[in-house]
Design an enzyme around this catalytic site. Structure first.
Site, PDB file in Angstrom:
ATOM      1  CG  ASP A  29      -2.005   0.992   1.209  1.00 60.97           C
ATOM      2  OD1 ASP A  29      -1.741   2.166   0.860  1.00 60.97           O
ATOM      3  OD2 ASP A  29      -3.142   0.631   1.550  1.00 60.97           O
ATOM      4  CB  ILE A  30       1.459   4.071  -2.331  1.00 55.25           C
ATOM      5  CG1 ILE A  30       0.046   4.510  -2.710  1.00 55.25           C
ATOM      6  CG2 ILE A  30       2.068   3.152  -3.383  1.00 55.25           C
ATOM      7  CD1 ILE A  30       0.000   5.424  -3.923  1.00 55.25           C
ATOM      8  CG  HIS A  92      -9.048  -3.196  -1.822  1.00 55.28           C
ATOM      9  ND1 HIS A  92     -10.111  -2.512  -2.365  1.00 55.28           N
ATOM     10  CD2 HIS A  92      -8.632  -2.458  -0.770  1.00 55.28           C
ATOM     11  CE1 HIS A  92     -10.330  -1.400  -1.680  1.00 55.28           C
ATOM     12  NE2 HIS A  92      -9.448  -1.347  -0.694  1.00 55.28           N
ATOM     13  CG  HIS A  94      -6.586  -2.867   3.626  1.00 52.25           C
ATOM     14  ND1 HIS A  94      -5.878  -1.733   3.317  1.00 52.25           N
ATOM     15  CD2 HIS A  94      -7.846  -2.680   3.140  1.00 52.25           C
ATOM     16  CE1 HIS A  94      -6.673  -0.884   2.679  1.00 52.25           C
ATOM     17  NE2 HIS A  94      -7.870  -1.444   2.556  1.00 52.25           N
TER      18      HIS A  94
END
Length: 125
Positions: A29-30, A92, A94
């Site tokens: 994750d950015i 998505h 995490h």
């Protein structure tokens, strides 16, 4: 219009990939909440995880499981799994470490060099 994640799958946008198979892609994750914060996505663009065909849902969760176990070994911390589903209209999950210092939502700002080093450390072939 393709989601940002579909553009990543298609190679139009770069990512810090840590795992890929026929049905899923996982990348750092950015905007991480913790070191190692990773997103696991289906290659099929579907807005919500629960709208995925069973085969794709199972592939995503198998990748989540594989990465969580791997990360626990590499990072030495318990893994948290979150399905939020509001920030990007592409299913998505995490995966991120949780430790005694974790107190909920937070943000860290790794440098490009730190992202690359972490990518190399966490990459699963």
């Amino acid at each position: 219009m393709a989601s940002i994640f579909t553009k990543i799958v298609q190679g139009e946008i770069p990512c810090y990939k840590v795992y890929e198979d026929e049905k899923t892609l996982a990348f750092l994750d950015i905007a991480p909440e913790a070191e190692g914060h990773t997103l696991v996505i289906p290659k099929l663009e579907v807005d919500k995880v629960y709208d995925l065909p069973d085969e794709d849902y199972q592939a995503v969760m198998a990748t989540v499981k594989k990465l969580a176990k791997h990360y626990e070994e590499v990072l030495g911390e318990r893994m948290q799994i979150k399905i939020v589903g509001i920030d990007v209209p592409h299913a998505h999950v995490h995966v991120l470490p949780v430790n005694e210092n974790w107190a909920g939502e937070r943000s860290i700002k790794p440098t490009e060099e730190e992202f690359r080093a972490l990518q190399a450390r966490l990459k699963l072939d």
